[in-house]
Every structure is written in structure tokens, then in C-alpha cells.
Motif scaffolding. Structure first.
Motif, mmCIF file in Angstrom:
data_model
loop_
_atom_site.group_PDB
_atom_site.id
_atom_site.type_symbol
_atom_site.label_atom_id
_atom_site.label_comp_id
_atom_site.label_asym_id
_atom_site.label_seq_id
_atom_site.Cartn_x
_atom_site.Cartn_y
_atom_site.Cartn_z
ATOM 1 N N PRO B 119 0.802 -1.230 0.000
ATOM 2 C CA PRO B 119 0.000 0.000 0.000
ATOM 3 C C PRO B 119 0.830 1.273 0.000
ATOM 4 C CG PRO B 119 -0.724 -1.512 1.746
ATOM 5 C CD PRO B 119 0.520 -2.105 1.154
ATOM 6 N N ALA B 120 1.996 1.214 0.608
ATOM 7 C CA ALA B 120 2.816 2.422 0.723
ATOM 8 C C ALA B 120 3.345 2.903 -0.626
ATOM 9 C CB ALA B 120 3.991 2.172 1.672
ATOM 10 N N GLN B 121 3.356 2.015 -1.625
ATOM 11 C CA GLN B 121 3.846 2.418 -2.951
ATOM 12 C C GLN B 121 2.780 3.136 -3.773
ATOM 13 O OE1 GLN B 121 6.768 2.429 -4.270
ATOM 14 N NE2 GLN B 121 7.990 1.042 -3.018
ATOM 15 N N ILE B 122 1.527 3.000 -3.377
ATOM 16 C CA ILE B 122 0.440 3.508 -4.227
ATOM 17 C C ILE B 122 0.421 5.033 -4.370
ATOM 18 C CG2 ILE B 122 -2.094 3.656 -4.455
ATOM 19 C CD1 ILE B 122 -0.986 0.940 -5.259
ATOM 20 N N PRO B 123 0.512 5.799 -3.293
ATOM 21 C CA PRO B 123 0.355 7.248 -3.472
ATOM 22 C C PRO B 123 1.349 7.848 -4.475
ATOM 23 C CG PRO B 123 0.166 6.678 -1.161
ATOM 24 C CD PRO B 123 0.616 5.430 -1.872
ATOM 25 N N MET B 124 2.626 7.563 -4.300
ATOM 26 C CA MET B 124 3.615 8.163 -5.204
ATOM 27 C C MET B 124 3.575 7.508 -6.576
ATOM 28 S SD MET B 124 5.736 10.674 -5.359
ATOM 29 C CE MET B 124 5.869 11.011 -7.131
ATOM 30 N N GLY B 125 3.339 6.188 -6.597
ATOM 31 C CA GLY B 125 3.284 5.512 -7.888
ATOM 32 C C GLY B 125 2.161 6.064 -8.767
ATOM 33 N N GLN B 126 1.000 6.265 -8.153
ATOM 34 C CA GLN B 126 -0.131 6.789 -8.926
ATOM 35 C C GLN B 126 0.068 8.257 -9.310
ATOM 36 O OE1 GLN B 126 -3.025 5.112 -10.163
ATOM 37 N NE2 GLN B 126 -1.547 3.483 -9.757
ATOM 38 N N ALA B 127 0.901 8.963 -8.559
ATOM 39 C CA ALA B 127 1.137 10.391 -8.839
ATOM 40 C C ALA B 127 2.337 10.635 -9.749
ATOM 41 C CB ALA B 127 1.334 11.145 -7.526
ATOM 42 N N THR B 128 3.101 9.597 -10.039
ATOM 43 C CA THR B 128 4.390 9.801 -10.724
ATOM 44 C C THR B 128 4.255 10.557 -12.043
ATOM 45 O OG1 THR B 128 5.399 7.869 -9.696
ATOM 46 C CG2 THR B 128 6.355 8.596 -11.761
ATOM 47 N N GLN B 129 3.362 10.083 -12.906
ATOM 48 C CA GLN B 129 3.249 10.731 -14.220
ATOM 49 C C GLN B 129 2.738 12.158 -14.082
ATOM 50 O OE1 GLN B 129 1.678 8.337 -17.355
ATOM 51 N NE2 GLN B 129 1.617 10.043 -18.807
ATOM 52 N N ALA B 130 1.748 12.351 -13.196
ATOM 53 C CA ALA B 130 1.182 13.695 -13.014
ATOM 54 C C ALA B 130 2.241 14.662 -12.480
ATOM 55 C CB ALA B 130 -0.008 13.634 -12.055
ATOM 56 N N VAL B 131 3.059 14.191 -11.551
ATOM 57 C CA VAL B 131 4.095 15.041 -10.967
ATOM 58 C C VAL B 131 5.120 15.437 -12.034
ATOM 59 C CG1 VAL B 131 6.114 14.917 -9.454
ATOM 60 C CG2 VAL B 131 3.859 14.322 -8.570
ATOM 61 N N LEU B 132 5.547 14.451 -12.802
ATOM 62 C CA LEU B 132 6.527 14.760 -13.853
ATOM 63 C C LEU B 132 5.942 15.758 -14.852
ATOM 64 C CD1 LEU B 132 8.024 11.215 -14.489
ATOM 65 C CD2 LEU B 132 9.306 13.231 -13.734
ATOM 66 N N ALA B 134 3.521 17.845 -14.367
ATOM 67 C CA ALA B 134 3.329 19.150 -13.718
ATOM 68 C C ALA B 134 4.617 19.962 -13.750
ATOM 69 C CB ALA B 134 2.864 18.958 -12.272
ATOM 70 N N MET B 135 5.763 19.271 -13.765
ATOM 71 C CA MET B 135 7.049 19.959 -13.843
ATOM 72 C C MET B 135 7.563 20.029 -15.280
ATOM 73 S SD MET B 135 7.695 21.216 -10.953
ATOM 74 C CE MET B 135 9.368 21.799 -11.243
ATOM 75 N N GLY B 136 6.679 19.855 -16.242
ATOM 76 C CA GLY B 136 7.038 20.111 -17.637
ATOM 77 C C GLY B 136 7.806 18.998 -18.321
ATOM 78 N N THR B 137 7.732 17.800 -17.775
ATOM 79 C CA THR B 137 8.451 16.671 -18.362
ATOM 80 C C THR B 137 7.550 15.954 -19.365
ATOM 81 O OG1 THR B 137 9.626 16.382 -16.275
ATOM 82 C CG2 THR B 137 9.656 14.517 -17.795
ATOM 83 N N ILE B 138 8.106 15.602 -20.504
ATOM 84 C CA ILE B 138 7.373 14.788 -21.471
ATOM 85 C C ILE B 138 7.506 13.327 -21.046
ATOM 86 C CG2 ILE B 138 7.217 14.051 -23.878
ATOM 87 C CD1 ILE B 138 8.356 16.795 -24.645
ATOM 88 N N VAL B 139 6.372 12.655 -20.918
ATOM 89 C CA VAL B 139 6.361 11.311 -20.346
ATOM 90 C C VAL B 139 5.828 10.291 -21.358
ATOM 91 C CG1 VAL B 139 5.438 9.851 -18.500
ATOM 92 C CG2 VAL B 139 5.993 12.251 -18.027
ATOM 93 N N HIS B 140 6.589 9.219 -21.517
ATOM 94 C CA HIS B 140 6.129 8.063 -22.294
ATOM 95 C C HIS B 140 6.133 6.852 -21.390
ATOM 96 C CE1 HIS B 140 6.306 10.407 -25.879
ATOM 97 N NE2 HIS B 140 7.625 10.467 -25.919
ATOM 98 N N ARG B 141 5.197 5.937 -21.618
ATOM 99 C CA ARG B 141 5.157 4.695 -20.838
ATOM 100 C C ARG B 141 5.497 3.510 -21.728
ATOM 101 N NH1 ARG B 141 2.039 3.924 -15.717
ATOM 102 N NH2 ARG B 141 2.398 1.737 -16.198
ATOM 103 N N ALA B 142 6.135 2.522 -21.132
ATOM 104 C CA ALA B 142 6.306 1.232 -21.807
ATOM 105 C C ALA B 142 5.787 0.154 -20.863
ATOM 106 C CB ALA B 142 7.771 0.983 -22.147
ATOM 107 N N ASP B 143 4.777 -0.570 -21.287
ATOM 108 C CA ASP B 143 4.211 -1.642 -20.461
ATOM 109 C C ASP B 143 4.451 -3.019 -21.055
ATOM 110 O OD1 ASP B 143 2.736 -0.400 -18.119
ATOM 111 O OD2 ASP B 143 1.980 0.823 -19.780
ATOM 112 N N ARG B 144 5.018 -3.063 -22.260
ATOM 113 C CA ARG B 144 5.309 -4.347 -22.903
ATOM 114 C C ARG B 144 6.788 -4.359 -23.297
ATOM 115 N NH1 ARG B 144 1.631 -5.059 -27.900
ATOM 116 N NH2 ARG B 144 2.757 -3.140 -28.403
ATOM 117 N N ALA B 145 7.411 -5.517 -23.161
ATOM 118 C CA ALA B 145 8.844 -5.634 -23.435
ATOM 119 C C ALA B 145 9.200 -5.133 -24.831
ATOM 120 C CB ALA B 145 9.294 -7.086 -23.246
ATOM 121 N N GLU B 146 8.321 -5.405 -25.793
ATOM 122 C CA GLU B 146 8.663 -5.043 -27.178
ATOM 123 C C GLU B 146 8.624 -3.526 -27.414
ATOM 124 O OE1 GLU B 146 6.256 -7.072 -26.127
ATOM 125 O OE2 GLU B 146 4.488 -7.040 -27.430
ATOM 126 N N ASP B 147 8.073 -2.785 -26.458
ATOM 127 C CA ASP B 147 8.011 -1.328 -26.622
ATOM 128 C C ASP B 147 9.175 -0.591 -25.956
ATOM 129 O OD1 ASP B 147 5.632 -1.574 -27.986
ATOM 130 O OD2 ASP B 147 4.388 -1.270 -26.187
#
Lengths: 197, 183
Positions: B119-132, B134-147
Motif C-alpha cells: 500500500p505504501a507504494q500507491i500514493p507516489m506511484g499513482q502520482a508519478t506521471q502527473a508530478v513529472l 506538472a514539472m514540464g516533463t514529457i512522459v512516455h510509458r512502456a508496459d510491454r517488453a517489445e516497446d
């Protein structure tokens, strides 16, 4: 006890005949100090990123082992980066010097006391991290030898220079960080700095 | 319980950490700043074994932002490797990348994400993309090995070609959720 020296006298002495010394200054009074002594492309005065000055110096010193890098910052800024002492001590590049101007106060925000006012010893902490040369200076007379040591670049230097508290006239550097970074890179790397792929 | 095995996600057969290493090499990355994470362990080993790379282990992730701004002052390209919780430690320091227009690529292994146990990982994990973001970072996700290879390469190119913070988030679906022996 004699009064500690004026911060600008310390910085003027440190930067005498500076040659190609690359200087990063922590935000606030340290940035005004290096600008008061003389704004130059080889100065990178920080306007933000409190706690980042020493680490920025480390990144630069590791990137350019032949350049001499001096970080000048305040006690409040360094207190925010105590972990960086460990990080820097593990890398300990020969060409990095960190001078903390310690007036034992947050001078930019109303002269509130910092932890060093209450006995926290930044030089002892740095020695504990492994920066064996870390020491505290209390007089202006000790600064020329420190300056010579910085130019000799024979090992990471961490020096705390006690200075008198109080604010001096603001001497503001350019405020556009993109210009500050670009001119600094060009001074160090030449025109190629802007064409790097 | 075998502690090493639990900490060593992803499993040794997964190839995507090697694809990240290859992308770092292809993009000329020579300074690697990191706070270790199990998801990055294989990549960290590759970087440590590379004589052309300077690996700097940080005490907190914000040090890495300042470090890489300094590396760029010296004409050297770096990358910051961290876990999603470390993104929270970087927030104000990301100002430096903004105001100086410093290329700042980050590769973030996600926790508090797909199938999280702690449970302790949820707050920051769920906020990670929004925080980045919010600070002007371009964010891409990879959820599959081939990506992974393409996404990391895109992040590195964005950072260095357009002078800004950019991040790849490696999803927990890719890395595998840490189960503390409860699976």
C-alpha cells in the motif's frame, strides 16, 4: 573574538587571477557575490534548485576532468545537500572544490539562524563522509592558500569559510538560465557546444 | 525465502534491460546517475561494467537532476535511473532543467502500479506521471517488453534534441510486481 570577514572580500580573494576556473554559485547571496566580483561566462550563478550547487559541480568536474571547478555556496544551501557529501566523497574528483560561505543565517529570508549557528559542523560532516581535507577557515588571511590549493587541483576540496552575517547590496546576474548555461558551455567547450548532437 | 530471487525482478531471461543499455550507448550516454531499484538491477550491472560510463550512485534522486545539469555544462550526456518513488524527491530540482534548458532524460521503474502488493507504494506511484508532467516533463510509458527499446530511444532523443526533461516510465506489468513471497 575578531569579527569574521566580509563575504565579498572572501570571494574577491578566491577569484583573484582565476584564469579558466569554472565557478558555480548557489542561489541567493553566493550568486550575488560572484556577480559583484565580475560577471563572466565562466560563472554559473544559480537562481533556483536549492541544494543542487555541489552536485552540479560534481557533474561538471566528472564530465571535464581537465577543467577546474569551484562551487561557492552558503551554509543554508549546503545543509540541504548533506547527502551530496557522501555522493561526492565516493567520486572525489581532483578538480572539484566546494567553498561554503557560512554566516550561520538564512540571510535572504530575514536572517533566521541556520543549524551551523547551533554548532552543526559542516566540515566535520564532510570529513565524516570521507572528504579528508575538509576544514573550517575563520579569517581572510587563510583564503590565498585555499585559492592556491583550488588551482593546484590535487584532490576534492571542501572548505567552510566563516563570514560575517548581514546582507550586502544586491548585484544581480542575468536571470535567463538558458543564457547562463549557453554562455558557460561556450566558454568551456567553444562554439561546438551549440552544435553537439 | 530466497531474498535475492525476490529482489531480482525482472527475471534474468528478460531482454529489455539490455535494450535500454543499447539505447544509452547508441545515444552517447556516458554519465549514469541512479538510486538503485530492483527493476533496474540488470541495467545497472551493464553500466557498471562499461568503462566508458561513469556511474554515480546518489543518496537521493534530486542529486541526479543537479548532477546531470552539471554534466551537460561540461558537454557530457547523462541519464537518471530511478524508481517511481524517487520522482517525488526530484520535484523542485527539476526547475534547473527548465530554467537552463538542460536535456534531462529519466528512466523510471514503476511501483504502485499494475498489481501492486504494498500500500505504501500507491500514493507516489499513482502520482508519478502527473508530478513529472506538472514539472514540464514529457512522459512516455512502456508496459510491454517489445516497446521498451523504442520508448527509451524516443525519450533520449526528445531530451537531447529539444533540451528538456523527458521520462520513460517502465510499467509494473513489464517489470513484474514484487510480492514479498506471497505469490
Amino acid at each position: 573574538m575578531a569579527e569574521y570577514p566580509n563575504r565579498r572580500d572572501v570571494v574577491r580573494t578566491l577569484l583573484e587571477d582565476r584564469g579558466e576556473l569554472m565557478v558555480i554559485a548557489g542561489l541567493g547571496a553566493s550568486a550575488w557575490d560572484i556577480t559583484a566580483i565580475g560577471d563572466t561566462p565562466r560563472n554559473l550563478p544559480l537562481w533556483g534548485g536549492m541544494g543542487g550547487a555541489a552536485m552540479m559541480g560534481l557533474g561538471l568536474a566528472l564530465a571535464q576532468p581537465s577543467a577546474k571547478v569551484l562551487v561557492i555556496t552558503g551554509d543554508g544551501e549546503m545543509l540541504m545537500a548533506l547527502g551530496a557529501m557522501a555522493t561526492i566523497a565516493v567520486q572525489r574528483p581532483k578538480n572539484l572544490s566546494i567553498v561554503v560561505l557560512d554566516n550561520e543565517h538564512y540571510s535572504e529570508t530575514g536572517n533566521q539562524e541556520t543549524a551551523t549557528k547551533h554548532g552543526v559542523d559542516l566540515a566535520a560532516m564532510a570529513r565524516g563522509a570521507g572528504l579528508s581535507r575538509a576544514r573550517t577557515l575563520t579569517t581572510l588571511e587563510e583564503v590565498p592558500a585555499l585559492r592556491a590549493e583550488i588551482h593546484a587541483a590535487t584532490g576534492t576540496i571542501f572548505a567552510v569559510q566563516k563570514i560575517a552575517p548581514g546582507n550586502l547590496p544586491l548585484v544581480l546576474p542575468p536571470r535567463d538560465g538558458a543564457i547562463l548555461q549557453a554562455r558557460f558551455r561556450e566558454a568551456l567547450l567553444g562554439p561546438a557546444a551549440h552544435h553537439q548532437l | 525465502m530466497d531474498r535475492d530471487k525476490l529482489e531480482m525482478r525482472p527475471d534474468a531471461a528478460a531482454g529489455w534491460p539490455d535494450h535500454i543499455y543499447a539505447a544509452l550507448k547508441a545515444n552517447g550516454i556516458t554519465q549514469v546517475a541512479l538510486v538503485p531499484d530492483a527493476g533496474h538491477s540488470r541495467l545497472i550491472k551493464r553500466c557498471l561494467a562499461d568503462n566508458e560510463m561513469t556511474v554515480v550512485t546518489l543518496t537521493t534522486e534530486e542529486e541526479g537532476v543537479a548532477l546531470l545539469c552539471g554534466a551537460w555544462l561540461g558537454g557530457v550526456k547523462g541519464v537518471l535511473l530511478m524508481q517511481s518513488s524517487g520522482v517525488g524527491n526530484c520535484i523542485n530540482m527539476l526547475s534547473l532543467s527548465h530554467i537552463h534548458r538542460t536535456p534531462l532524460p529519466m528512466i523510471v521503474t514503476m511501483r504502485g502500479d499494475f498489481a501492486e502488493f504494498n500500500p505504501a507504494q500507491i500514493p507516489m506511484g499513482q502520482a508519478t506521471q502527473a508530478v513529472l508532467e506538472a514539472m514540464g516533463t514529457i512522459v512516455h510509458r512502456a508496459d510491454r517488453a517489445e516497446d521498451v527499446a523504442e520508448t527509451v530511444d524516443a525519450t533520449l532523443r526528445l531530451a537531447f534534441n529539444t533540451f528538456r526533461p523527458a521520462a520513460t516510465l517502465l510499467g509494473q506489468r513489464l517489470i513484474g510486481a514484487k510480492t514479498f513471497g506471497k505469490d
